[in-house]
Scaffold this motif. Structure first.
Motif, PDB file in Angstrom:
ATOM      1  N   PRO A  66      13.581 -15.990  77.408  1.00  0.00           N
ATOM      2  CA  PRO A  66      12.250 -16.078  78.039  1.00  0.00           C
ATOM      3  C   PRO A  66      11.403 -17.226  77.484  1.00  0.00           C
ATOM      4  O   PRO A  66      10.533 -17.745  78.180  1.00  0.00           O
ATOM      5  CB  PRO A  66      11.624 -14.714  77.722  1.00  0.00           C
ATOM      6  N   GLU A  67      11.665 -17.627  76.233  1.00  0.00           N
ATOM      7  CA  GLU A  67      10.852 -18.669  75.613  1.00  0.00           C
ATOM      8  C   GLU A  67      10.968 -20.009  76.338  1.00  0.00           C
ATOM      9  O   GLU A  67      10.144 -20.907  76.135  1.00  0.00           O
ATOM     10  CB  GLU A  67      11.258 -18.849  74.145  1.00  0.00           C
ATOM     11  N   LEU A  68      11.995 -20.122  77.186  1.00  0.00           N
ATOM     12  CA  LEU A  68      12.131 -21.378  77.930  1.00  0.00           C
ATOM     13  C   LEU A  68      10.956 -21.616  78.864  1.00  0.00           C
ATOM     14  O   LEU A  68      10.737 -22.740  79.323  1.00  0.00           O
ATOM     15  CB  LEU A  68      13.437 -21.380  78.733  1.00  0.00           C
ATOM     16  N   ILE A  69      10.233 -20.561  79.178  1.00  0.00           N
ATOM     17  CA  ILE A  69       9.048 -20.738  80.024  1.00  0.00           C
ATOM     18  C   ILE A  69       8.074 -21.699  79.359  1.00  0.00           C
ATOM     19  O   ILE A  69       7.410 -22.506  80.030  1.00  0.00           O
ATOM     20  CB  ILE A  69       8.384 -19.375  80.305  1.00  0.00           C
ATOM     21  N   ASP A  70       7.973 -21.640  78.025  1.00  0.00           N
ATOM     22  CA  ASP A  70       7.061 -22.552  77.323  1.00  0.00           C
ATOM     23  C   ASP A  70       7.483 -24.001  77.492  1.00  0.00           C
ATOM     24  O   ASP A  70       6.652 -24.910  77.464  1.00  0.00           O
ATOM     25  CB  ASP A  70       7.013 -22.199  75.830  1.00  0.00           C
ATOM     26  N   GLN A  71       8.796 -24.222  77.639  1.00  0.00           N
ATOM     27  CA  GLN A  71       9.291 -25.582  77.755  1.00  0.00           C
ATOM     28  C   GLN A  71       9.401 -26.035  79.198  1.00  0.00           C
ATOM     29  O   GLN A  71       9.677 -27.198  79.474  1.00  0.00           O
ATOM     30  CB  GLN A  71      10.667 -25.686  77.095  1.00  0.00           C
ATOM     31  N   TYR A  72       9.192 -25.102  80.098  1.00  0.00           N
ATOM     32  CA  TYR A  72       9.380 -25.436  81.508  1.00  0.00           C
ATOM     33  C   TYR A  72       8.279 -26.370  81.997  1.00  0.00           C
ATOM     34  O   TYR A  72       7.106 -26.166  81.732  1.00  0.00           O
ATOM     35  CB  TYR A  72       9.372 -24.166  82.354  1.00  0.00           C
ATOM     36  N   ARG A  73       8.713 -27.404  82.666  1.00  0.00           N
ATOM     37  CA  ARG A  73       7.761 -28.315  83.296  1.00  0.00           C
ATOM     38  C   ARG A  73       8.203 -28.509  84.737  1.00  0.00           C
ATOM     39  O   ARG A  73       9.179 -29.206  85.004  1.00  0.00           O
ATOM     40  CB  ARG A  73       7.721 -29.665  82.576  1.00  0.00           C
ATOM     41  N   SER A  74       7.533 -27.840  85.617  1.00  0.00           N
ATOM     42  CA  SER A  74       7.828 -28.029  87.024  1.00  0.00           C
ATOM     43  C   SER A  74       7.435 -29.442  87.412  1.00  0.00           C
ATOM     44  O   SER A  74       6.768 -30.147  86.665  1.00  0.00           O
ATOM     45  CB  SER A  74       7.053 -27.013  87.862  1.00  0.00           C
ATOM     46  N   PHE A  75       7.903 -29.855  88.566  1.00  0.00           N
ATOM     47  CA  PHE A  75       7.482 -31.180  89.011  1.00  0.00           C
ATOM     48  C   PHE A  75       5.969 -31.207  89.158  1.00  0.00           C
ATOM     49  O   PHE A  75       5.327 -30.205  89.476  1.00  0.00           O
ATOM     50  CB  PHE A  75       8.161 -31.531  90.346  1.00  0.00           C
ATOM     51  N   GLU A  76       5.426 -32.364  88.890  1.00  0.00           N
ATOM     52  CA  GLU A  76       3.987 -32.554  89.057  1.00  0.00           C
ATOM     53  C   GLU A  76       3.774 -33.962  89.553  1.00  0.00           C
ATOM     54  O   GLU A  76       4.481 -34.894  89.153  1.00  0.00           O
ATOM     55  CB  GLU A  76       3.277 -32.344  87.729  1.00  0.00           C
ATOM     56  N   ILE A 184      11.981  -8.203  82.714  1.00  0.00           N
ATOM     57  CA  ILE A 184      11.595  -7.279  81.632  1.00  0.00           C
ATOM     58  C   ILE A 184      11.399  -8.054  80.331  1.00  0.00           C
ATOM     59  O   ILE A 184      10.435  -7.829  79.583  1.00  0.00           O
ATOM     60  CB  ILE A 184      12.662  -6.176  81.474  1.00  0.00           C
ATOM     61  N   ARG A 185      12.318  -8.934  80.047  1.00  0.00           N
ATOM     62  CA  ARG A 185      12.207  -9.718  78.818  1.00  0.00           C
ATOM     63  C   ARG A 185      10.939 -10.579  78.821  1.00  0.00           C
ATOM     64  O   ARG A 185      10.235 -10.681  77.822  1.00  0.00           O
ATOM     65  CB  ARG A 185      13.431 -10.612  78.657  1.00  0.00           C
ATOM     66  N   VAL A 186      10.672 -11.215  79.955  1.00  0.00           N
ATOM     67  CA  VAL A 186       9.460 -12.048  80.052  1.00  0.00           C
ATOM     68  C   VAL A 186       8.219 -11.187  79.904  1.00  0.00           C
ATOM     69  O   VAL A 186       7.245 -11.573  79.245  1.00  0.00           O
ATOM     70  CB  VAL A 186       9.453 -12.820  81.389  1.00  0.00           C
ATOM     71  N   GLY A 187       8.237  -9.995  80.521  1.00  0.00           N
ATOM     72  CA  GLY A 187       7.094  -9.098  80.408  1.00  0.00           C
ATOM     73  C   GLY A 187       6.826  -8.665  78.984  1.00  0.00           C
ATOM     74  O   GLY A 187       5.683  -8.320  78.641  1.00  0.00           O
ATOM     75  N   GLN A 188       7.874  -8.655  78.150  1.00  0.00           N
ATOM     76  CA  GLN A 188       7.684  -8.302  76.748  1.00  0.00           C
ATOM     77  C   GLN A 188       7.137  -9.463  75.932  1.00  0.00           C
ATOM     78  O   GLN A 188       6.497  -9.256  74.902  1.00  0.00           O
ATOM     79  CB  GLN A 188       9.028  -7.836  76.159  1.00  0.00           C
ATOM     80  N   GLU A 189       7.398 -10.684  76.375  1.00  0.00           N
ATOM     81  CA  GLU A 189       7.012 -11.862  75.597  1.00  0.00           C
ATOM     82  C   GLU A 189       5.648 -12.433  75.991  1.00  0.00           C
ATOM     83  O   GLU A 189       4.979 -13.064  75.172  1.00  0.00           O
ATOM     84  CB  GLU A 189       8.070 -12.965  75.760  1.00  0.00           C
ATOM     85  N   TYR A 190       5.246 -12.225  77.239  1.00  0.00           N
ATOM     86  CA  TYR A 190       4.043 -12.895  77.740  1.00  0.00           C
ATOM     87  C   TYR A 190       3.063 -11.879  78.314  1.00  0.00           C
ATOM     88  O   TYR A 190       3.461 -10.841  78.837  1.00  0.00           O
ATOM     89  CB  TYR A 190       4.402 -13.931  78.815  1.00  0.00           C
TER      90      TYR A 190
END
Length: 838
Positions: A66-76, A184-190
């Motif tokens: 789930p921590e990859l969400i912090d590194q995620y950069r969608s196109f902008e 579920i994992r993301v819900g636990q982390e964020y």
């Protein structure tokens, strides 16, 4: 003995217990079944738990953390700004539009509407909603196909961010299980706020809009925080099916979906039924999108530079913030002036213009690639196109000659000259078809004489000149072996942007200046990827580069010497502004150039046709020069124009004007010239003193009145130009003067009566001028501006001095003036006032 009989005892039977009463017996039966059911359920639960654990372990074994969400950069989207950092020139549209916005800036009603319609239990579920999953399962079974997905907001988010695009598109149970595990994992982390913020900035709303801010701008032309309640709830319903609910294409469907959103909000307790009706009644006003781009040629030039440095993927998707050098005000001014002048020149078959404005350090303040970007060929950026520069290269030829020992006083011979070039005879001529004989380098450059320039290139060498231009930033000269002396007159092609940058190098003291368009680039996180810094100083004209460049600037800004060819009040003279400028005209008037600079700005202009069609006598001065002049005047309207200050190592020395050598007693005119330290006036021309009379074309005799006799020094020129000297009457006279014709001894005489009334369209003005003369005309009885009607370095005796074509002049009072210059420099003047009344 008889058997003894055992006595028979009485038989006792085991008595069965009596059955309990029926109610008790029923309870016992139920208890036994309950025990069995409990055991069965326990086994099933244990097996289910073991199955779930197995599924979790199996399908979750290779899931991304789930921590990859912090590194995620969608196109902008990359945004390109002007130098003020505020004016948006263009937003690079790659796969779509995405503009992140903080959660607190998103209206509460939009957040509530999204939760109500997408995941009513968002704030309480752990990332998956089991009741919704069961309900969806039952609906899908009954329908025989997938009609409901029961995806929570968290599941939608992980599908978009953490799953690969290929897996996200799969419609399988396995994908759903993996998606649920990740949720579920993301819900636990964020936190819920973090998840909702990511979702609202990532979800697709249709029309190439990703995230609420992009959607708000795309559909309503406003920021997300400016949305009305009706607009917000309309947007909240789009992500379920962006194509079907696209308001631009199907507003009724979008409104029907909005009604569902409002009903869901009522059910979830976010709003009351009355509020739902009020919101739905609000008008929806769509703003159809338009592609907004300012300064398109400059923007796409910057885009290409960005791609070359960062790659296309980063530019299209990386959310770069690009601060350019462009000044919006001067860009607008340049566009306006260019368009107005081309409109005036269309009658002479001039259809396009390019303009480059540079700060002294090379920053591009304005770039006009065409006067109409929307024209059929308007997308061609003529500032980057290869065109013949005409005489615009001459300053660099003379700079190279000064580097090799010539001076501003070096005498060059402007006489008919032929060169053999690869078996072809090359015989250039001057713009006006005249030859001026011996002429100092200063006058040759300022008046753009062709033959001296070719001789200067011959002295420098083509290969050396090509190398020098490459150092000054001209990249189109790639093979010196292909070029010849015709380069002096612009036979080879250059780009306006690069040549303007080369002139900026002269302005900077002969140092290398490269046009720069990008000041700073940051990524979407604000990290600086690129910052422009002026490059190290690199002198290009040798140890005395600054001094040589100053002399070129001094010559190009010398209005007095330029008047020999261009006359007074020419387009290059700027009142109160010292500007170094050079024009250029290619063969058949296909290209018109004007490039020049002050201490504050460098401006280059090209005028012509993209298809290379010739213009109708549109030269550098009356084409590109008009745009250059107007922009210079506007730029310095409220800005001090500092003069070019001689640097250390430049001296002033007296020079004989005719020979370019040291002054001698015989020299008729001594001037002051500037030299690079270590050089001075040198000449191989001597003088012969002769007694003449009259106009100097005859030798004085004993019958010549003493008051007419004077001593005249004739220069003795080198033998290689003797034919030209003789043809032009520059040899000392050999005939004696005829007796004076009394009483007519006038030096300047107009055969025109005072207050004459002119009615003809063409007026031939007769008279006598015993010496070089200029015949000009001005409006009114005491004109301040004059226009030349005729001029000559030769005297005229009762002959034609000039012609006045009155067709272009309005009726009125005019003054005709004849000025004759005597050998000692005295000017004799005669005027006549006339009235033009057609």
């Amino acid at each position: 003995m008889p058997r003894r009989l055992r006595p028979r005892l009485p038989r006792f039977r085991r008595r069965k217990p009596l059955p309990p009463p029926w109610p008790i017996r029923g309870l016992l039966i139920v208890g036994r079944w309950l025990n069995r059911l409990f055991f069965t359920l326990l086994v099933l639960v244990l097996m289910g738990m073991m199955g779930l654990i197995g599924l979790y372990l199996y399908y979750g074994r290779d899931l991304p953390p789930p921590e990859l969400i912090d590194q995620y950069r969608s196109f902008e989207n990359t945004r390109i700004y002007a130098r003020d950092g505020v004016t948006l020139l263009y937003e690079v549209i790659g796969p779509g539009v995405r503009v992140p916005v903080a959660l607190e800036r998103i209206p509460r009603i939009l957040r509530d509407a999204t939760v109500a319609v997408e995941d009513a239990n968002f704030y309480t579920n752990p990332g998956v909603d089991l009741p919704s999953i069961v309900r969806a399962f039952w609906q899908n079974v009954n329908a025989g196909e997938t009609v409901s997905g029961a995806s929570t907001i968290t599941m939608q988010l992980v599908r978009a961010i953490l799953l690969t695009p290929e897996e996200a598109q799969q419609q399988t149970i396995e994908r759903k299980i993996r998606e649920a595990i990740l949720a579920i994992r993301v819900g636990q982390e964020y936190s819920k706020e973090q998840i909702l913020s990511l979702y609202l900035n990532e979800v697709y709303y249709g029309a190439q809009a990703y995230g609420v801010e992009a959607a708000a701008q795309r559909y309503f032309g406003k920021h997300a925080w400016e949305l009305s309640r009706g607009e917000a709830t309309l947007l909240a319903g789009l992500p379920q099916s962006p194509s079907n609910y696209n308001p631009f294409e199907n507003l009724p469907s979008a409104r029907a979906r909005q009604r569902i959103v409002l009903n869901q909000m009522v059910d979830a307790g976010f709003i009351s039924p009355a509020e739902a009706e009020s919101i739905f009644a609000e008008p929806i006003r769509l703003v159809h999108p338009t592609i907004s781009i300012q300064s398109p040629h400059f923007v796409f030039y910057v885009y290409d530079l960005l791609v070359a440095q960062f790659g296309e993927e980063m530019v299209n998707r990386g959310g770069l913030r690009v601060i350019t050098t462009l000044d919006p005000f001067w860009q607008a001014q340049a566009e306006q002036v260019a368009a107005e002048q081309i409109a005036a020149l269309r009658a002479r078959n001039a259809s396009n213009a390019g303009v480059v404005m540079l700060a002294p350090d090379g920053q591009i303040l304005a770039m006009v690639g065409s006067v109409d970007y929307n024209a059929p060929d308007g997308q061609v950026n003529v500032t980057l196109a290869l065109r013949q520069p005409g005489s615009a290269l001459k300053p660099f030829i003379y700079a190279a000659a000064l580097q090799r020992g010539w001076t501003a006083a070096t005498v060059l011979w402007d006489v008919p000259t032929r060169w053999q070039m690869n078996g072809v005879v090359y015989e250039p001529r001057n713009y006006d078809g005249r030859f001026r004989g011996p002429i100092r380098l200063r006058l040759a450059l300022a008046n753009s004489l062709n033959i001296p320039a070719v001789k200067a290139l011959e002295f420098v060498g083509v290969e050396t000149f090509v190398d020098l231009m490459s150092q000054f930033g001209v990249s189109s000269f790639t093979d010196p072996s292909r070029y010849g002396l015709a380069m002096a007159l612009g036979s080879n092609e250059v780009r306006l942007l690069e040549l303007t940058g080369a002139y900026a190098g002269l302005q900077a003291g002969g140092r290398q200046v490269r046009p720069v368009a990008i000041l700073r680039v940051t990524n979407s996180r604000g990290e600086i990827l690129h910052t422009w810094q002026p490059p190290p100083v690199k002198p290009l004209l040798g140890p005395q580069s600054e001094q040589i460049a100053f002399l070129i600037s001094d010559i190009l800004s010398d209005n007095a010497v330029r008047r020999l060819v261009f006359g007074r009040n020419n387009v290059m003279e700027l009142p109160g502004i010292q500007a170094a400028v050079k024009t250029g005209t290619s063969n058949d008037y296909r290209d018109s150039w004007a490039i020049g600079y002050t201490s504050a700005v460098v401006i280059g202009v090209w005028v012509g046709n993209n298809d290379n069609q010739p213009m109708a006598e549109v030269a550098g001065a009356n084409g590109a020069g008009l745009i250059w002049r107007e922009l210079m005047l506007r730029y310095h309207a409220n800005r001090e124009a500092k003069p070019f200050v001689p640097p250390a190592g430049v001296s002033e020395q007296p020079v004989c004007a005719e020979t370019g050598g040291p002054p001698t007693p015989e020299c008729p005119q001594i001037i002051t010239e500037r030299f690079v330290a270590g050089t001075g006036p040198v000449s191989n021309i001597t003088y012969q003193t002769v007694r003449v009379a009259g106009d100097g074309s005859c030798l004085a005799t004993t019958y010549t009145p003493p008051e007419e006799v004077r001593l005249v020094m004739f220069p003795i020129y080198p033998t290689e130009v003797a034919d030209w000297v003789r043809r032009n009457g520059l040899t000392p006279p050999t005939e004696y003067c005829p007796p004076p014709r009394e009483p007519d001894r006038a030096v300047a005489l107009l055969d025109l009566a005072e207050n004459s009334v002119i009615t003809n369209t063409l007026v031939f003005i007769q008279g006598t001028a015993r010496g070089p003369f200029i015949l000009d005309i001005g409006s009114g009885s005491d004109p301040t501006d004059w226009q030349v009607l005729g001029q000559s370095s030769q005297p005229v005796e009762q002959g034609l001095l000039g012609m006045w074509n009155t067709g272009a002049w309005p009726p009125g009072t005019y003054t005709i003036r004849l000025r004759v210059t005597l050998p000692d420099g005295v000017v004799i003047e005669e005027r006549r006032q006339v009235t033009y009344a057609p």
